[in-house]
Write a protein that holds these residues in place. Structure first.
Motif, PDB file in Angstrom:
ATOM      1  N   ARG A  16       0.833  -1.213   0.000  1.00  0.00           N
ATOM      2  CA  ARG A  16       0.000   0.000   0.000  1.00  0.00           C
ATOM      3  C   ARG A  16       0.868   1.263   0.000  1.00  0.00           C
ATOM      4  O   ARG A  16       0.536   2.255  -0.665  1.00  0.00           O
ATOM      5  CB  ARG A  16      -0.943  -0.017   1.196  1.00  0.00           C
ATOM      6  N   GLU A  20       1.086   4.352  -3.019  1.00  0.00           N
ATOM      7  CA  GLU A  20       1.048   5.806  -2.890  1.00  0.00           C
ATOM      8  C   GLU A  20       2.172   6.451  -3.690  1.00  0.00           C
ATOM      9  O   GLU A  20       1.983   7.492  -4.343  1.00  0.00           O
ATOM     10  CB  GLU A  20       1.155   6.196  -1.411  1.00  0.00           C
ATOM     11  N   ARG A  24       1.917   8.780  -7.568  1.00  0.00           N
ATOM     12  CA  ARG A  24       2.456  10.130  -7.760  1.00  0.00           C
ATOM     13  C   ARG A  24       3.148  10.244  -9.118  1.00  0.00           C
ATOM     14  O   ARG A  24       3.233  11.339  -9.684  1.00  0.00           O
ATOM     15  CB  ARG A  24       3.430  10.483  -6.635  1.00  0.00           C
ATOM     16  N   PRO A 121      -2.756  -0.320  -7.398  1.00  0.00           N
ATOM     17  CA  PRO A 121      -3.116   0.962  -6.784  1.00  0.00           C
ATOM     18  C   PRO A 121      -4.079   1.798  -7.622  1.00  0.00           C
ATOM     19  O   PRO A 121      -4.911   2.520  -7.060  1.00  0.00           O
ATOM     20  CB  PRO A 121      -1.765   1.664  -6.606  1.00  0.00           C
ATOM     21  N   ASP A 124      -7.189   0.313  -6.750  1.00  0.00           N
ATOM     22  CA  ASP A 124      -7.306   0.078  -5.307  1.00  0.00           C
ATOM     23  C   ASP A 124      -7.854  -1.319  -5.030  1.00  0.00           C
ATOM     24  O   ASP A 124      -8.802  -1.515  -4.271  1.00  0.00           O
ATOM     25  CB  ASP A 124      -8.184   1.131  -4.629  1.00  0.00           C
TER      26      ASP A 124
END
Length: 258
Positions: A16, A20, A24, A121, A124
């Motif tokens: 996780r 993140e 980006r 990601p 999700d």
């Protein structure tokens, strides 16, 4: 809590956190280049690798380390447990701004995967498993399909897998689909979205380690292209292809290769 369950919690935390970082860079023109083997890599792959390695190795300094983005250190061969990691599986999809890239993290013990996480990601979506626990997607149990070759299965594979030279007894008939991330393909078999995934090409351990356990714990049959069990933390860090399918379908396909 078992060792595998503790490892799973750690892998999930790292996956996780990597997500993140990856998000980006995603759709933000990350720097990208080709490695010596002509496969692509981006600054996001390296940033995720550094983050994952920091989290995992601080927590388990005695575990060996095998990652696509770290030069191989053969001291892993003398450790009892190993982390096997692909910081971003599906780098081409990541570069293209597609959603189907993943972080693939696993722990191996005595050649077998004991804890596994595949995290997407951009979607999700989190797939997890331990060696004796259920396969889960976002915390809910998943199971593979029950189709055979006679049921018009939908199999995830590349076009090259349909080359007649791969099938001495004739190319089987099935629907073909594709996803860039090999780890995600294994998870899509695990949750029954597809009936199988096959690759004849030698597969790097970091591509298949996590997904292979998740698929197996969901009831799929997972082997190399010769129908033999997968073995991890090998010196060459590769398997002879990968077949992960609903059990009857797996047996049908392997029988065509013999």
């Amino acid at each position: 809590m078992t060792v595998a369950e503790r490892d799973l919690a750690l892998l999930t935390e790292a996956a996780r956190a990597a997500g993140e970082v990856a998000m980006r860079y995603w759709k933000n023109a990350p720097k990208a280049w080709d490695k010596a083997d002509s496969s692509p890599v981006t600054e996001a792959d390296l940033a995720c690798n550094d983050l994952i390695m920091g989290i995992l190795r601080r927590a388990r300094p005695d575990y060996g380390w095998l990652s696509e983005e770290t030069p191989d250190d053969t001291t892993r061969l003398r450790t009892e447990h190993q982390f096997i990691v692909d910081p971003i599986d599906g780098t081409r999809a990541f570069i293209a701004g597609e959603k189907h890239f993943s972080h693939s993290l696993a722990v191996a013990h005595n050649g077998k995967i004991t804890a596994a996480v595949v995290y997407l990601p951009a979607l999700d979506k989190l797939y997890t498993a331990t060696e004796f626990g259920p396969a889960l997607r976002d915390g809910q149990p998943i199971t593979c399909s029950r189709k055979s070759l006679a049921d018009q299965p939908n199999i995830l594979t590349s076009k090259t897998a349909l080359d007649p030279q791969n099938w001495p007894n004739g190319v089987p008939q099935f629907q073909r689909s594709f996803r860039a991330s090999l780890a995600y393909r294994l998870c899509l078999v695990a949750d029954g979205s597809f009936d199988g995934m096959i690759t004849f090409m030698d597969a790097w351990e970091w591509d298949i380690a996590a997904g292979s356990l998740i698929a197996a714990r969901a009831g799929a049959k997972v082997t190399d292209r010769d129908g033999l069990a997968l073995d991890f933390n090998a010196p060459a860090a590769q398997s002879a292809g990968t077949f992960a399918c609903a059990p009857l379908l797996h047996d049908d396909l392997i029988s065509l290769l013999q």
